[in-house]
Design a protein around this motif. Structure first.
Motif, PDB file in Angstrom:
ATOM      1  N   SER A  28       0.780  -1.310  -0.225  1.00  0.00           N
ATOM      2  CA  SER A  28      -0.035   0.016  -0.063  1.00  0.00           C
ATOM      3  C   SER A  28       0.873   1.290  -0.022  1.00  0.00           C
ATOM      4  O   SER A  28       1.767   1.281   0.699  1.00  0.00           O
ATOM      5  CB  SER A  28      -0.890  -0.113   1.400  1.00  0.00           C
ATOM      6  OG  SER A  28      -1.452   1.193   1.398  1.00  0.00           O
ATOM      7  N   LYS A  29       0.524   2.126  -0.782  1.00  0.00           N
ATOM      8  CA  LYS A  29       1.251   3.369  -0.907  1.00  0.00           C
ATOM      9  C   LYS A  29       1.151   4.232   0.408  1.00  0.00           C
ATOM     10  O   LYS A  29       1.878   5.178   0.881  1.00  0.00           O
ATOM     11  CB  LYS A  29       0.691   4.366  -2.179  1.00  0.00           C
ATOM     12  CG  LYS A  29      -0.611   4.943  -2.184  1.00  0.00           C
ATOM     13  CD  LYS A  29      -0.792   5.663  -3.027  1.00  0.00           C
ATOM     14  CE  LYS A  29      -2.482   6.158  -3.081  1.00  0.00           C
ATOM     15  NZ  LYS A  29      -2.772   7.105  -4.078  1.00  0.00           N
ATOM     16  N   HIS A  30      -0.241   4.076   1.175  1.00  0.00           N
ATOM     17  CA  HIS A  30      -0.347   4.734   2.312  1.00  0.00           C
ATOM     18  C   HIS A  30       0.688   4.261   3.700  1.00  0.00           C
ATOM     19  O   HIS A  30       1.200   4.882   4.276  1.00  0.00           O
ATOM     20  CB  HIS A  30      -1.872   4.437   2.902  1.00  0.00           C
ATOM     21  CG  HIS A  30      -2.854   5.039   1.835  1.00  0.00           C
ATOM     22  ND1 HIS A  30      -2.941   6.345   1.580  1.00  0.00           N
ATOM     23  CD2 HIS A  30      -3.699   4.456   1.194  1.00  0.00           C
ATOM     24  CE1 HIS A  30      -3.774   6.637   0.685  1.00  0.00           C
ATOM     25  NE2 HIS A  30      -4.269   5.387   0.464  1.00  0.00           N
ATOM     26  N   THR A  31       0.959   2.737   3.507  1.00  0.00           N
ATOM     27  CA  THR A  31       2.002   2.336   4.348  1.00  0.00           C
ATOM     28  C   THR A  31       3.487   2.852   3.971  1.00  0.00           C
ATOM     29  O   THR A  31       3.936   2.935   4.917  1.00  0.00           O
ATOM     30  CB  THR A  31       1.745   0.656   4.402  1.00  0.00           C
ATOM     31  OG1 THR A  31       0.330   0.569   4.725  1.00  0.00           O
ATOM     32  CG2 THR A  31       2.880   0.215   5.466  1.00  0.00           C
ATOM     33  N   ARG A  32       3.752   2.740   2.969  1.00  0.00           N
ATOM     34  CA  ARG A  32       5.142   3.221   2.335  1.00  0.00           C
ATOM     35  C   ARG A  32       5.321   4.743   2.778  1.00  0.00           C
ATOM     36  O   ARG A  32       6.147   4.923   3.464  1.00  0.00           O
ATOM     37  CB  ARG A  32       5.261   2.983   1.180  1.00  0.00           C
ATOM     38  CG  ARG A  32       5.383   1.525   0.717  1.00  0.00           C
ATOM     39  CD  ARG A  32       5.944   1.319  -0.657  1.00  0.00           C
ATOM     40  NE  ARG A  32       5.450   2.194  -1.790  1.00  0.00           N
ATOM     41  CZ  ARG A  32       4.196   1.739  -2.664  1.00  0.00           C
ATOM     42  NH1 ARG A  32       3.643   0.222  -2.306  1.00  0.00           N
ATOM     43  NH2 ARG A  32       3.429   2.385  -3.352  1.00  0.00           N
ATOM     44  N   ALA A  33       4.077   5.398   2.685  1.00  0.00           N
ATOM     45  CA  ALA A  33       4.213   6.812   3.163  1.00  0.00           C
ATOM     46  C   ALA A  33       4.305   6.901   4.750  1.00  0.00           C
ATOM     47  O   ALA A  33       5.166   7.793   5.128  1.00  0.00           O
ATOM     48  CB  ALA A  33       3.124   7.774   2.843  1.00  0.00           C
ATOM     49  N   PHE A  34       3.578   6.140   5.386  1.00  0.00           N
ATOM     50  CA  PHE A  34       3.469   6.325   6.785  1.00  0.00           C
ATOM     51  C   PHE A  34       4.981   5.935   7.534  1.00  0.00           C
ATOM     52  O   PHE A  34       5.513   6.643   8.252  1.00  0.00           O
ATOM     53  CB  PHE A  34       2.482   5.312   7.362  1.00  0.00           C
ATOM     54  CG  PHE A  34       2.719   5.024   9.103  1.00  0.00           C
ATOM     55  CD1 PHE A  34       2.200   6.032   9.713  1.00  0.00           C
ATOM     56  CD2 PHE A  34       3.318   3.709   9.517  1.00  0.00           C
ATOM     57  CE1 PHE A  34       2.460   5.607  11.184  1.00  0.00           C
ATOM     58  CE2 PHE A  34       3.492   3.588  10.480  1.00  0.00           C
ATOM     59  CZ  PHE A  34       3.212   4.289  11.562  1.00  0.00           C
ATOM     60  N   LEU A  35       5.639   4.476   7.092  1.00  0.00           N
ATOM     61  CA  LEU A  35       6.721   4.363   7.380  1.00  0.00           C
ATOM     62  C   LEU A  35       7.882   5.201   6.656  1.00  0.00           C
ATOM     63  O   LEU A  35       9.044   5.558   7.478  1.00  0.00           O
ATOM     64  CB  LEU A  35       7.295   2.931   6.606  1.00  0.00           C
ATOM     65  CG  LEU A  35       6.317   1.648   7.276  1.00  0.00           C
ATOM     66  CD1 LEU A  35       6.757   0.537   6.518  1.00  0.00           C
ATOM     67  CD2 LEU A  35       6.747   1.473   8.448  1.00  0.00           C
ATOM     68  N   SER A  36       7.882   5.995   5.727  1.00  0.00           N
ATOM     69  CA  SER A  36       8.623   6.802   5.423  1.00  0.00           C
ATOM     70  C   SER A  36       8.595   8.033   6.261  1.00  0.00           C
ATOM     71  O   SER A  36       9.636   8.669   6.572  1.00  0.00           O
ATOM     72  CB  SER A  36       8.304   7.441   3.788  1.00  0.00           C
ATOM     73  OG  SER A  36       9.220   8.477   3.416  1.00  0.00           O
ATOM     74  N   GLU A  37       7.660   8.624   6.548  1.00  0.00           N
ATOM     75  CA  GLU A  37       7.441   9.650   7.575  1.00  0.00           C
ATOM     76  C   GLU A  37       7.988   9.528   8.721  1.00  0.00           C
ATOM     77  O   GLU A  37       8.529  10.304   9.368  1.00  0.00           O
ATOM     78  CB  GLU A  37       5.805  10.139   7.653  1.00  0.00           C
ATOM     79  CG  GLU A  37       5.752  11.384   8.316  1.00  0.00           C
ATOM     80  CD  GLU A  37       6.339  12.510   7.874  1.00  0.00           C
ATOM     81  OE1 GLU A  37       6.581  13.586   8.665  1.00  0.00           O
ATOM     82  OE2 GLU A  37       6.455  12.625   6.528  1.00  0.00           O
ATOM     83  N   ALA A  38       7.716   8.133   9.273  1.00  0.00           N
ATOM     84  CA  ALA A  38       7.976   7.692  10.562  1.00  0.00           C
ATOM     85  C   ALA A  38       9.789   7.816  10.663  1.00  0.00           C
ATOM     86  O   ALA A  38      10.514   8.187  11.803  1.00  0.00           O
ATOM     87  CB  ALA A  38       7.822   6.511  11.091  1.00  0.00           C
ATOM     88  N   GLU A  39      10.370   7.283   9.469  1.00  0.00           N
ATOM     89  CA  GLU A  39      11.925   7.328   9.434  1.00  0.00           C
ATOM     90  C   GLU A  39      12.461   8.878   9.632  1.00  0.00           C
ATOM     91  O   GLU A  39      13.459   8.979  10.075  1.00  0.00           O
ATOM     92  CB  GLU A  39      12.067   6.827   8.045  1.00  0.00           C
ATOM     93  CG  GLU A  39      13.766   6.615   7.977  1.00  0.00           C
ATOM     94  CD  GLU A  39      14.467   5.320   8.257  1.00  0.00           C
ATOM     95  OE1 GLU A  39      15.398   5.381   8.669  1.00  0.00           O
ATOM     96  OE2 GLU A  39      13.623   4.465   8.067  1.00  0.00           O
ATOM     97  N   LYS A  40      11.432   9.687   8.841  1.00  0.00           N
ATOM     98  CA  LYS A  40      12.203  11.123   8.624  1.00  0.00           C
ATOM     99  C   LYS A  40      12.142  11.581  10.194  1.00  0.00           C
ATOM    100  O   LYS A  40      12.737  12.617  10.490  1.00  0.00           O
ATOM    101  CB  LYS A  40      11.501  12.021   7.857  1.00  0.00           C
ATOM    102  CG  LYS A  40      11.402  11.770   6.346  1.00  0.00           C
ATOM    103  CD  LYS A  40      10.631  12.458   5.298  1.00  0.00           C
ATOM    104  CE  LYS A  40      10.859  12.110   4.045  1.00  0.00           C
ATOM    105  NZ  LYS A  40       9.662  12.541   3.266  1.00  0.00           N
TER     106      LYS A  40
END
Length: 88
Positions: A28-40
């Motif tokens: 899911s693109k939403h999950t990838r966006a969530f994980l990317s934001e959490a990483e940042k």
């Protein structure tokens, strides 16, 4: 109670929001966006020591953490359901 999540890390069971399989949810693109934001934001803690299979989202004391672990989601869920889990 605490749940052992790998690499000598444990989390409090009541702090766990969810346990997710990385392969299935990262489609899911939403999950990838969530994980990317959490990483940042510096919220990701890699305790896998190798290729992670799942991730655990926790929130405690107003702080969110995303733990990447080498265990699959079913193992972690089983550990959370055990009445007593000895931390190794």
């Amino acid at each position: 109670m605490y749940i052992s999540i790998g690499a000598d890390f444990s989390v409090r069971d009541r702090a766990v929001i969810g346990v997710f399989d990385l392969d299935n949810t990262s489609i899911s693109k939403h999950t990838r966006a969530f994980l990317s934001e959490a990483e940042k934001l510096g919220e990701v803690v890699d305790v896998s020591g190798r290729l992670p299979k799942s991730y655990i989202i926790t929130e405690e004391f107003g702080m969110r953490r995303v733990y990447l672990t080498q265990y699959n989601a079913q193992i972690l869920e089983k550990r959370a359901e055990e009445p007593f889990h000895e931390i190794r």
